[in-house]
Design an enzyme around this catalytic site. Structure first.
Site, PDB file in Angstrom:
ATOM      1  N   GLU A 138      -4.767  -4.499  10.801  1.00 38.59           N
ATOM      2  CA  GLU A 138      -3.730  -3.480  10.975  1.00 38.59           C
ATOM      3  C   GLU A 138      -3.986  -2.716  12.272  1.00 38.59           C
ATOM      4  O   GLU A 138      -4.810  -1.783  12.287  1.00 38.59           O
ATOM      5  CB  GLU A 138      -3.759  -2.496   9.801  1.00 38.59           C
ATOM      6  CG  GLU A 138      -3.504  -3.151   8.457  1.00 38.59           C
ATOM      7  CD  GLU A 138      -2.973  -2.153   7.442  1.00 38.59           C
ATOM      8  OE1 GLU A 138      -1.869  -2.383   6.926  1.00 38.59           O
ATOM      9  OE2 GLU A 138      -3.632  -1.134   7.174  1.00 38.59           O
TER      10      GLU A 138
ATOM     11  N   GLY B 137       3.267  -0.869   4.177  1.00 38.17           N
ATOM     12  CA  GLY B 137       3.337   0.540   3.798  1.00 38.17           C
ATOM     13  C   GLY B 137       4.769   0.947   3.521  1.00 38.17           C
ATOM     14  O   GLY B 137       5.338   0.644   2.464  1.00 38.17           O
ATOM     15  N   GLY B 138       5.398   1.609   4.470  1.00 32.26           N
ATOM     16  CA  GLY B 138       6.729   2.200   4.289  1.00 32.26           C
ATOM     17  C   GLY B 138       7.764   1.281   3.663  1.00 32.26           C
ATOM     18  O   GLY B 138       8.496   1.694   2.747  1.00 32.26           O
TER      19      GLY B 138
ATOM     20  N   ASN C 206       0.875  -1.175   0.000  1.00 33.34           N
ATOM     21  CA  ASN C 206       0.000   0.000   0.000  1.00 33.34           C
ATOM     22  C   ASN C 206       0.908   1.220   0.000  1.00 33.34           C
ATOM     23  O   ASN C 206       1.486   1.555   1.026  1.00 33.34           O
ATOM     24  CB  ASN C 206      -0.896  -0.029   1.249  1.00 33.34           C
ATOM     25  CG  ASN C 206      -1.708   1.245   1.382  1.00 33.34           C
ATOM     26  OD1 ASN C 206      -1.784   2.049   0.446  1.00 33.34           O
ATOM     27  ND2 ASN C 206      -2.328   1.431   2.544  1.00 33.34           N
ATOM     28  N   TRP C 207       0.999   1.858  -1.158  1.00 33.53           N
ATOM     29  CA  TRP C 207       1.944   2.975  -1.271  1.00 33.53           C
ATOM     30  C   TRP C 207       1.398   4.286  -0.715  1.00 33.53           C
ATOM     31  O   TRP C 207       2.123   5.293  -0.680  1.00 33.53           O
ATOM     32  CB  TRP C 207       2.357   3.161  -2.742  1.00 33.53           C
ATOM     33  CG  TRP C 207       3.364   2.144  -3.185  1.00 33.53           C
ATOM     34  CD1 TRP C 207       4.023   1.242  -2.401  1.00 33.53           C
ATOM     35  CD2 TRP C 207       3.835   1.942  -4.517  1.00 33.53           C
ATOM     36  NE1 TRP C 207       4.877   0.487  -3.170  1.00 33.53           N
ATOM     37  CE2 TRP C 207       4.777   0.897  -4.472  1.00 33.53           C
ATOM     38  CE3 TRP C 207       3.555   2.533  -5.750  1.00 33.53           C
ATOM     39  CZ2 TRP C 207       5.444   0.442  -5.611  1.00 33.53           C
ATOM     40  CZ3 TRP C 207       4.206   2.089  -6.880  1.00 33.53           C
ATOM     41  CH2 TRP C 207       5.150   1.042  -6.803  1.00 33.53           C
TER      42      TRP C 207
ATOM     43  N   GLY D  46       3.172   2.696  10.688  1.00 34.78           N
ATOM     44  CA  GLY D  46       4.122   3.792  10.496  1.00 34.78           C
ATOM     45  C   GLY D  46       4.852   4.209  11.763  1.00 34.78           C
ATOM     46  O   GLY D  46       5.503   5.251  11.794  1.00 34.78           O
TER      47      GLY D  46
ATOM     48  N   GLU E   4      -6.495   4.980   7.787  1.00 36.06           N
ATOM     49  CA  GLU E   4      -6.284   6.393   7.434  1.00 36.06           C
ATOM     50  C   GLU E   4      -7.518   6.965   6.758  1.00 36.06           C
ATOM     51  O   GLU E   4      -7.857   8.141   6.935  1.00 36.06           O
ATOM     52  CB  GLU E   4      -5.038   6.528   6.546  1.00 36.06           C
ATOM     53  CG  GLU E   4      -3.773   6.300   7.374  1.00 36.06           C
ATOM     54  CD  GLU E   4      -2.613   5.677   6.626  1.00 36.06           C
ATOM     55  OE1 GLU E   4      -2.612   5.673   5.383  1.00 36.06           O
ATOM     56  OE2 GLU E   4      -1.699   5.167   7.299  1.00 36.06           O
TER      57      GLU E   4
END
Ligand code: 13P
Length: 248
Positions: free
Chosen positions: A164, A229-230, A9-10, A170, A97
């Site tokens: 999640e 993610g990251g 997931n960018w 993050g 988010e």
């Protein structure tokens, strides 16, 4: 045993050109891995160029969001048909988010999943508790509410669940392997009690997944993959995560 599923997931990262550069480097690194489903979810605006480059590769393409109406006067929104036409097979729905910054409720998430599934998109449904909810022992109540609301009147076909914990996203804080597994067990039991076909649903873990912790997480019986993610933003790092899930 379910085939591991590792998804990137960018979020709001990478231009189309950066997306293309990533894909050029990434494909050779994972081309021989056939025992893991691999997915990239770039920003909407990079989906078409990603689609061209991913054709005839072993990497799937998804979007990070979708709207719950077929078409019409919804300025700024993207429909399931548009995603399908652009080459997506999957869409991520209900990310924390989106719930937090864009006021997405379980009801909206449910509407989005219904339309996406009706159109033929596979869905990654994100759920997870906040730190405050975990610390006050409300994790399972929160997940129960998210699952019942998001999956109302839906079967499990074409659905992956991404667990999640918000406090692990993050932050560099990963749930321990056991903590994550214990929550996955709860989710699996919830699905088994409430729906047919729960044994075929993959449950991904997400939250500070990186090359160093993927093997430990994947060694847990109820962890079927990861939503990253990251650490998915660099080809080497994401390829190492995919490799870490291979062989489960
Ligand atoms: P990080 O891997 O950056 O913690 O993000 C997890 C996530 O939110 C994936 O959807």
């Amino acid at each position: 045993m379910l085939k591991p599923f590792i998804a990137a997931n960018w979020k709001m990262n990478k231009t189309s050109q950066e997306t293309e550069e990533f894909i050029h480097s990434f494909i050779p690194l994972v081309k021989d891995i056939s025992d893991v489903d691999i997915l990239l979810a770039p920003a909407f605006i990079s989906i078409e160029s990603a689609s061209r480059l991913l054709k005839s590769s072993n990497v799937l393409l998804g979007a990070q969001n979708v709207y719950h109406e077929e078409s019409g006067a919804f300025t700024g929104e993207i429909s399931p048909d548009m995603l399908l036409a652009a080459g997506c097979s999957h869409v991520i729905i209900g990310h924390s988010e989106r719930r937090e910054y864009f006021s997405e409720t379980d009801d909206i998430v449910n509407k989005k999943i219904k339309l996406a599934r009706a159109k033929g998109l596979d869905v990654i449904l994100c759920i997870g508790e906040s730190l405050e909810e975990r610390e006050s022992d409300r994790t399972f109540d929160v997940l129960d509410g998210q699952l019942s609301g998001s999956l109302k009147d839906l079967s499990l076909e074409g659905i992956t669940i991404a667990y999640e914990p918000i406090w692990a996203i993050g932050t560099g804080k990963t749930a321990t392997d056991e903590q994550a597994n214990e929550t996955h067990v709860f989710i699996r039991e919830w699905l088994g009690k409430n729906r047919e076909g729960s044994e075929n649903v993959r449950i991904q873990y997400g939250g500070s997944v990186k090359p160093e912790n993927i093997k430990g997480l994947m060694s847990q019986p109820e962890i079927d993959g990861a939503l990253v993610g990251g650490a998915s933003l660099k080809p080497d790092s994401f390829a190492k995560i995919v490799a870490g899930a291979s062989g489960k």
